[in-house]
Design an enzyme around this catalytic site. Structure first.
Site, PDB file in Angstrom:
ATOM      1  N   THR A  62       0.837  -1.186   0.000  1.00 47.82           N
ATOM      2  CA  THR A  62       0.000   0.000   0.000  1.00 47.82           C
ATOM      3  C   THR A  62       0.883   1.251   0.000  1.00 47.82           C
ATOM      4  OG1 THR A  62      -1.905   1.052   1.036  1.00 47.82           O
ATOM      5  CG2 THR A  62      -0.408  -0.075   2.528  1.00 47.82           C
ATOM      6  N   LYS A  66       3.673   1.282  -4.014  1.00 45.59           N
ATOM      7  CA  LYS A  66       3.140   0.527  -5.163  1.00 45.59           C
ATOM      8  C   LYS A  66       4.039   0.610  -6.399  1.00 45.59           C
ATOM      9  CE  LYS A  66      -1.600   0.689  -3.563  1.00 45.59           C
ATOM     10  NZ  LYS A  66      -2.989   1.057  -3.798  1.00 45.59           N
ATOM     11  N   ASN A  87      -0.083  -3.758  -6.380  1.00 45.09           N
ATOM     12  CA  ASN A  87      -0.531  -3.785  -4.970  1.00 45.09           C
ATOM     13  C   ASN A  87      -0.557  -5.204  -4.407  1.00 45.09           C
ATOM     14  OD1 ASN A  87      -2.831  -4.919  -6.063  1.00 45.09           O
ATOM     15  ND2 ASN A  87      -4.242  -3.709  -4.826  1.00 45.09           N
ATOM     16  N   ALA A 131      -3.663   5.578  -7.494  1.00 47.32           N
ATOM     17  CA  ALA A 131      -4.974   4.920  -7.501  1.00 47.32           C
ATOM     18  C   ALA A 131      -5.673   5.143  -8.840  1.00 47.32           C
ATOM     19  CB  ALA A 131      -5.831   5.441  -6.349  1.00 47.32           C
ATOM     20  N   HIS A 154      -2.651  19.940 -12.991  1.00 50.84           N
ATOM     21  CA  HIS A 154      -3.359  19.614 -14.236  1.00 50.84           C
ATOM     22  C   HIS A 154      -2.504  18.792 -15.213  1.00 50.84           C
ATOM     23  CE1 HIS A 154      -6.386  19.849 -17.233  1.00 50.84           C
ATOM     24  NE2 HIS A 154      -5.740  20.697 -18.014  1.00 50.84           N
ATOM     25  N   LEU A 214     -12.842   6.849  -2.752  1.00 53.23           N
ATOM     26  CA  LEU A 214     -11.999   5.665  -2.539  1.00 53.23           C
ATOM     27  C   LEU A 214     -11.622   5.494  -1.064  1.00 53.23           C
ATOM     28  CD1 LEU A 214     -11.849   5.273  -5.556  1.00 53.23           C
ATOM     29  CD2 LEU A 214      -9.382   5.373  -5.457  1.00 53.23           C
TER      30      LEU A 214
HETATM   31  P1  NDP Z   1      -1.243   9.359  -4.558  1.00 53.10           P
HETATM   32  O1  NDP Z   1      -0.413   9.994  -3.486  1.00 53.10           O
HETATM   33  O2  NDP Z   1      -0.571   8.584  -5.623  1.00 53.10           O
HETATM   34  O3  NDP Z   1      -2.083  10.535  -5.328  1.00 53.10           O
HETATM   35  C1  NDP Z   1      -2.787  11.510  -4.602  1.00 53.10           C
HETATM   36  C2  NDP Z   1      -3.668  12.317  -5.550  1.00 53.10           C
HETATM   37  O4  NDP Z   1      -4.517  13.144  -4.745  1.00 53.10           O
HETATM   38  C3  NDP Z   1      -2.891  13.255  -6.475  1.00 53.10           C
HETATM   39  O5  NDP Z   1      -3.561  13.324  -7.694  1.00 53.10           O
HETATM   40  C4  NDP Z   1      -2.941  14.600  -5.713  1.00 53.10           C
HETATM   41  O6  NDP Z   1      -2.874  15.713  -6.562  1.00 53.10           O
HETATM   42  C5  NDP Z   1      -4.335  14.521  -5.138  1.00 53.10           C
HETATM   43  N1  NDP Z   1      -4.502  15.346  -3.924  1.00 53.10           N
HETATM   44  C6  NDP Z   1      -3.921  15.182  -2.723  1.00 53.10           C
HETATM   45  N2  NDP Z   1      -4.347  16.108  -1.845  1.00 53.10           N
HETATM   46  C7  NDP Z   1      -5.240  16.868  -2.517  1.00 53.10           C
HETATM   47  C8  NDP Z   1      -6.052  17.979  -2.158  1.00 53.10           C
HETATM   48  N3  NDP Z   1      -6.010  18.502  -0.925  1.00 53.10           N
HETATM   49  N4  NDP Z   1      -6.880  18.499  -3.094  1.00 53.10           N
HETATM   50  C9  NDP Z   1      -6.927  17.980  -4.336  1.00 53.10           C
HETATM   51  N5  NDP Z   1      -6.185  16.916  -4.747  1.00 53.10           N
HETATM   52  C10 NDP Z   1      -5.357  16.385  -3.839  1.00 53.10           C
HETATM   53  O7  NDP Z   1      -2.344   8.509  -3.775  1.00 53.10           O
HETATM   54  P2  NDP Z   1      -3.166   7.251  -4.360  1.00 53.10           P
HETATM   55  O8  NDP Z   1      -3.612   7.626  -5.721  1.00 53.10           O
HETATM   56  O9  NDP Z   1      -2.369   6.027  -4.184  1.00 53.10           O
HETATM   57  O10 NDP Z   1      -4.407   7.170  -3.339  1.00 53.10           O
HETATM   58  C11 NDP Z   1      -5.483   8.068  -3.428  1.00 53.10           C
HETATM   59  C12 NDP Z   1      -6.535   7.698  -2.401  1.00 53.10           C
HETATM   60  O11 NDP Z   1      -7.161   6.469  -2.746  1.00 53.10           O
HETATM   61  C13 NDP Z   1      -5.992   7.510  -0.975  1.00 53.10           C
HETATM   62  O12 NDP Z   1      -6.892   8.151  -0.086  1.00 53.10           O
HETATM   63  C14 NDP Z   1      -6.010   6.010  -0.778  1.00 53.10           C
HETATM   64  O13 NDP Z   1      -6.190   5.667   0.593  1.00 53.10           O
HETATM   65  C15 NDP Z   1      -7.239   5.624  -1.596  1.00 53.10           C
HETATM   66  N6  NDP Z   1      -7.224   4.212  -2.048  1.00 53.10           N
HETATM   67  C16 NDP Z   1      -8.253   3.387  -1.635  1.00 53.10           C
HETATM   68  C17 NDP Z   1      -8.291   2.068  -2.030  1.00 53.10           C
HETATM   69  C18 NDP Z   1      -9.417   1.175  -1.582  1.00 53.10           C
HETATM   70  O14 NDP Z   1      -9.287  -0.043  -1.697  1.00 53.10           O
HETATM   71  N7  NDP Z   1     -10.529   1.709  -1.123  1.00 53.10           N
HETATM   72  C19 NDP Z   1      -7.237   1.489  -2.901  1.00 53.10           C
HETATM   73  C20 NDP Z   1      -6.241   2.454  -3.319  1.00 53.10           C
HETATM   74  C21 NDP Z   1      -6.251   3.755  -2.883  1.00 53.10           C
HETATM   75  P3  NDP Z   1      -1.447  16.299  -7.059  1.00 53.10           P
HETATM   76  O15 NDP Z   1      -1.071  15.486  -8.255  1.00 53.10           O
HETATM   77  O16 NDP Z   1      -1.740  17.711  -7.394  1.00 53.10           O
HETATM   78  O17 NDP Z   1      -0.474  16.138  -5.920  1.00 53.10           O
END
Ligand code: NDP
Length: 268
Positions: A62, A66, A87, A131, A154, A214
């Protein structure tokens, strides 16, 4: 025979994976051990190597490992290859096989548990992190009308929309330019909910829209926003968590657990 599994992450204390995997094992008659391993950010490879040397059969990965797991695997499933992240890992003789079960887990939750069809729908994904990379291909395989990706940074949304356009109709829109009228499903795949925050969006959801976060474990600001706007349906990501865990369990053992029972136990 005892099967040895674990989940590697940082942080990891909140993980429900041991509970879920132990329930699957009980249902299917497998003897397993499943540990939570808090891994220092620069010690992923040494930690998983030590675990493999102890006779591990597989493990989950996790946040934030990943991508490291993707690089560590010496064989990849198609899902993992396209997602560019892993994962779940299965150990088989000299093979370290990487899979990504996040996207299929989400599709199973949306289509089987919640009862939504994605075919011909307009889907907005907020976020362009790991994700989103994992869910895009399985979503596009359901033949939606369009998948719109919107992200705080973006350029990342533009890149993902371009990379995945060979699998379906994708586009990117700046967060502040989204118009809600035509959106059927909004998936919050940002990690904003982890910090109790809401992505900075400037539109009100229409009342025929489904909103899915998520994140799981509490009513997130995104879910509250959807409720205030009277979204048609609102869900957290607990079902996705259980479904992706079931795909991992089947990948390791060949046995298919009953996810509905586990999900209802966790929701109690
Ligand atoms: P990453 O760290 O790879 O990506 C985070 C993303 O969130 C980026 O696009 C980031 O934007 C954006 N972001 C973060 N903070 C903010 C904010 N305050 N406002 C707007 N955008 C924001 O994380 P993951 O993609 O791995 O995970 C995302 C979520 O999905 C997590 O909460 C994780 O727990 C959840 N998840 C749940 C799963 C489930 O089984 N239910 C499985 C996998 C994930 P930027 O690019 O600008 O930084």
């Amino acid at each position: 025979m005892m099967h040895k599994f674990a989940v590697f992450g940082n942080p990891i204390h909140h993980s429900l994976s041991p509970d879920i995997q132990n329930q699957f094992a009980k249902q299917t008659g497998f003897e397993i051990s499943y540990d939570k391993i808090l891994t220092p950010v620069d010690e992923f490879v040494s930690s998983v190597k030590a675990f493999i040397n102890q006779g591990a059969n597989g493990f989950n990965i996790t946040v934030p490992f990943k991508l490291d797991a993707f690089k560590f695997a010496n064989e990849l499933t198609l899902n993992a290859k396209i997602a560019g992240s892993v994962n779940t890992i299965k150990i088989e003789a000299n093979k370290i096989i990487g899979e990504n079960s996040d996207g299929i887990g989400l599709i199973k939750d949306l289509t089987h548990n919640i009862g939504i069809k994605l075919k011909s729908k307009v889907i907005l994904i907020l976020g362009a992190g790991g994700a989103t990379q994992g869910i895009l291909f399985p979503i596009l395989k359901q033949n939606p009308n369009q998948v719109i990706i919107s992200n705080r940074t973006h350029s990342k949304a533009i890149r993902l929309a371009k990379n995945f356009s060979k699998f379906g109709n994708t586009c990117s829109i700046s967060l502040n330019k989204i118009k809600h009228e035509s959106i059927d499903i909004i998936i919050n795949a940002t990690s904003a909910s982890l910090d109790g925050r809401m992505p900075n969006i400037a539109f009100n959801v229409a009342n025929n829209t489904v909103c899915y976060d998520l994140m799981y474990g509490y009513q997130t600001p995104f879910m509250s926003w959807a409720k205030t706007n009277r979204a048609k349906m609102i869900s957290d990501g607990l079902g996705m968590l259980v479904e992706q865990a079931a795909i991992a369990f089947e990948f390791w053992t060949g046995a298919k657990p009953d996810t509905k029972k586990v999900l209802s136990n966790l929701r109690r």
